[in-house]
Motif scaffolding. Sequence first.
Motif, PDB file in Angstrom:
ATOM      1  N   TRP A  37       0.832  -1.199   0.000  1.00  0.00           N
ATOM      2  CA  TRP A  37       0.000   0.000   0.000  1.00  0.00           C
ATOM      3  C   TRP A  37       0.866   1.248   0.000  1.00  0.00           C
ATOM      4  O   TRP A  37       1.912   1.310   0.650  1.00  0.00           O
ATOM      5  N   ALA A  38       0.423   2.243  -0.750  1.00  0.00           N
ATOM      6  CA  ALA A  38       1.066   3.558  -0.740  1.00  0.00           C
ATOM      7  C   ALA A  38      -0.038   4.599  -0.633  1.00  0.00           C
ATOM      8  O   ALA A  38      -1.076   4.469  -1.297  1.00  0.00           O
ATOM      9  N   ALA A  41      -2.459   5.881  -3.560  1.00  0.00           N
ATOM     10  CA  ALA A  41      -2.444   4.945  -4.686  1.00  0.00           C
ATOM     11  C   ALA A  41      -3.806   4.267  -4.825  1.00  0.00           C
ATOM     12  O   ALA A  41      -4.544   4.113  -3.852  1.00  0.00           O
ATOM     13  N   ARG A  87       1.890   0.856   9.107  1.00  0.00           N
ATOM     14  CA  ARG A  87       1.340   1.173   7.779  1.00  0.00           C
ATOM     15  C   ARG A  87      -0.077   0.621   7.616  1.00  0.00           C
ATOM     16  O   ARG A  87      -0.882   1.192   6.887  1.00  0.00           O
ATOM     17  N   ARG A  91      -3.188   2.869   6.605  1.00  0.00           N
ATOM     18  CA  ARG A  91      -3.991   2.498   5.437  1.00  0.00           C
ATOM     19  C   ARG A  91      -5.481   2.451   5.770  1.00  0.00           C
ATOM     20  O   ARG A  91      -6.309   2.862   4.965  1.00  0.00           O
TER      21      ARG A  91
END
Length: 199
Positions: A37-38, A41, A87, A91
């Motif tokens: 995940w970014a 994105a 993260r 997210r």
Amino acid sequence: MGWQQTVEQTVTGLGYELVDVERSAGGLLRVTIDWPWAPGAEERFITVDDCERVTRQLQYVLEVEGVDYRRLEVGSPGIDRPLRHERDYQRFTGAVVDVTLRQPIGSAALAGVAPARKHFRGVLRAGEVPGQWQLELLPDAAGAQGGGTRPRRDRTAAAATDGGAVTVLGFSLDEVREARLAPIVDFKGRRPRGARTPD
């Protein structure tokens, strides 16, 4: 190198993220993968082809490494995806999650919540300090704040009820034993029997 590191290196080497790996006493090796995940994105989802690709590579690597297992399962995280890393929390900020703390929190520490409670359900928010997180607790079926098991339709449901105050639980990742996305299923899209579909 241990078998866990072998699995992780293989999965990440193929461009995926290793979400979880579990080895049962019966010889089952269960591997859960996702796309990395970014922020900002587009969300991508794991397909059967992705699972087959990782399975083939893992079978080869585990045989070369001499890892003993009877059956290998590779799958996606599903609707109750575990949250393990910072993260993951970033997210899924704004999602409804179930959090189990290592130590219970009593009513003295959290107003309006029954004493000696470890399990909470709420909307995940970032805390004011980096590394701190908040859970806007959702009402349960009994009307008390937090930890309810009644399913919600929207994973980003608001935590306020009847205009009342929102109960917020602050925590750090060190205090969490387990955290997962709340398994919320929406059957609203199902049509009643005999309903016509538009032409």
